[in-house]
Design an enzyme around this catalytic site. Structure first.
Site, short mmCIF file in Angstrom:
data_model
loop_
_atom_site.label_atom_id
_atom_site.label_comp_id
_atom_site.label_asym_id
_atom_site.label_seq_id
_atom_site.Cartn_x
_atom_site.Cartn_y
_atom_site.Cartn_z
CD1 TRP A 32 -1.09 4.06 12.67
CD2 TRP A 32 0.25 2.48 11.93
NE1 TRP A 32 -1.66 3.67 11.45
CE2 TRP A 32 -0.60 2.66 11.08
CE3 TRP A 32 1.35 1.62 11.75
CZ2 TRP A 32 -0.60 1.86 9.91
CZ3 TRP A 32 1.53 0.58 10.81
CH2 TRP A 32 0.42 0.92 10.01
CG ASP A 80 4.35 7.77 13.67
OD1 ASP A 80 4.38 8.35 12.75
OD2 ASP A 80 4.04 6.69 13.81
CE LYS A 140 -0.60 6.65 6.59
NZ LYS A 140 0.12 5.89 7.48
C1 PLP Z 1 0.48 4.94 7.98
C2 PLP Z 1 1.17 5.01 9.56
C3 PLP Z 1 2.21 4.17 9.69
C4 PLP Z 1 3.09 3.04 8.86
O1 PLP Z 1 3.70 3.84 7.67
P1 PLP Z 1 4.40 2.57 6.69
O2 PLP Z 1 4.86 3.60 5.85
O3 PLP Z 1 3.32 1.78 5.96
O4 PLP Z 1 5.29 2.06 7.45
C5 PLP Z 1 3.07 4.69 10.72
N1 PLP Z 1 2.66 5.48 11.66
C6 PLP Z 1 1.18 6.05 11.50
C7 PLP Z 1 0.83 7.31 12.29
C8 PLP Z 1 0.96 5.98 10.10
O5 PLP Z 1 -0.16 6.61 9.85
#
Ligand code: PLP
Length: 361
Positions: A102, A173, A197
């Protein structure tokens, strides 16, 4: 109905009481004669939900008035592009810490928009087994911001410290570990998380960003992609994902009822300890590829002696009602995502299954 033990990485488990509340309220919302799905985003019924979602988040985390809270569409991935478009000012460079897939994707988007450099990269042969130590970070003191990923969903690593980046704005993030425990918002200029998540359904991203950063952001980008647009309109510039925000409101309300983020931390530390001690009790069979100090409390990854055994493990686990244990295709192996909403009983069921599997392997 028998609930599965859901270890999916995202979309992921939601608290049962939250799902039941949505079910109760789906057809008719609070005596209004219609579903919340049918309500105008400009009406009183929805607005109350919308602003309660924001105020609950502010209360749970402890977010000051110097930050905007935004509910945006496009998931966390849109933020990879949007944050660079807004905050990577012309003539500046941004620092990215690479600890997994990511963060690599976030860097790739920034490079399409401006100058971005790698402040650390812990990959070895394309895999990441740890996050960097503070002394490994090579930071540009003039950087527009430093970006890092607090929890690496795919490789099962997590930062257990907040990097000191001096006066440079720090952006995180937090998609896969948002609200897993209390954190100091003031250490960050911006944090963001895809909701699917830890806090709700997919397609929604929560962004908490310092107002002074929003004010200083670029104006020569499309209106819809400016943080200022959404901050000025309290995330109601265009039609938001009303139902996803309603679900987030319900999750936050539920978390508050359980005792807030301190209670989440206790619950999550306990679950992670239960699973890691099962791995550590038999390290030749259950091999955790992650360095101990970087182990994630949210995504626990491990290998078995052969890929054949891993395949059998997933198959038999699924038959026993344990869902979502296959590792990400880029990492291989096995992974259990044990986010806030995964109950301890599910982790106990997994540990019991592991013992049975080990005995018959
Ligand atoms: C799942 C995830 C993403 C991507 O998320 P989307 O909503 O599918 O764009 C980005 N960063 C991390 C750390 C993730 O776990």
């Amino acid at each position: 109905m028998k609930r599965a033990h859901n270890f999916n990485a995202g979309p992921a488990a939601l608290p049962l009481p939250v799902l039941e509340r949505a079910q109760r309220e789906l057809v008719e919302f609070e005596g209004t004669g219609m579903s919340l799905l049918e309500h105008s985003h400009r009406g009183k019924a929805y607005e109350a939900v919308h602003f309660q979602a924001e105020s609950l988040l502010r209360e749970l985390v402890g977010i000051g008035d110097d930050y905007s809270v935004l509910f945006l569409q496009g998931g966390a991935s849109l933020q990879f592009a949007m944050l660079a478009m807004n905050l990577l000012l012309p003539g500046k460079s941004a620092d990215y810490v690479l600890t997994g897939t990511w963060s690599q994707k976030a860097l790739a988007e920034a490079k399409l928009i401006g100058t971005a450099r790698v402040a650390a990269d812990t990959s070895v042969d394309g895999k990441f087994a740890r996050v960097p130590s503070e002394s490994e970070l090579s930071l540009d003191p003039e950087a527009a911001y430093v970006h890092y990923t607090t929890n690496n969903t795919i490789f099962g690593t997590q930062w257990h410290y907040v990097p000191n980046v001096g006066k440079t704005p720090l952006i995180a993030d937090m998609s896969s570990d948002f609200l897993w425990k209390p954190f100091d918002m003031n250490a960050y200029a911006m944090v963001y998380a895809g909701a699917q998540k830890n806090i709700g359904p997919s397609g929604l991203a929560v962004v908490v960003v310092k107002k002074e950063l929003v004010l200083a952001a670029r104006k020569d980008i499309p209106v819809i992609l400016r943080y200022a647009t959404h901050a000025d309109n309290q995330s109601l510039y265009n039609t938001p994902n009303t139902f996803a925000i309603y679900m987030v409101r319900n999750v936050l309300d539920h978390v508050k009822g359980l005792g807030g983020l301190a209670a989440m931390e206790k619950h999550n530390v306990d679950k992670a300890a239960l699973l890691y001690s099962a791995l550590d009790a038999d390290p030749d069979f259950f091999r955790c590829p992650v360095e101990r100090a970087s182990r994630s409390t949210m995504n626990v990854v491990w290998r078995l002696p052969t890929e054949e055994l891993e395949e059998r493990f997933v198959k038999e686990a699924t038959k026993s009602g344990l869902i979502g244990l296959k590792g990400h295709r880029s990492a291989g192996g096995l992974r259990a995502s044990i986010y806030n909403a995964v109950p301890r009983e599910s982790v106990q069921a997994l540990v019991d299954f592991m013992a049975t599997f080990r005995a018959t392997a």
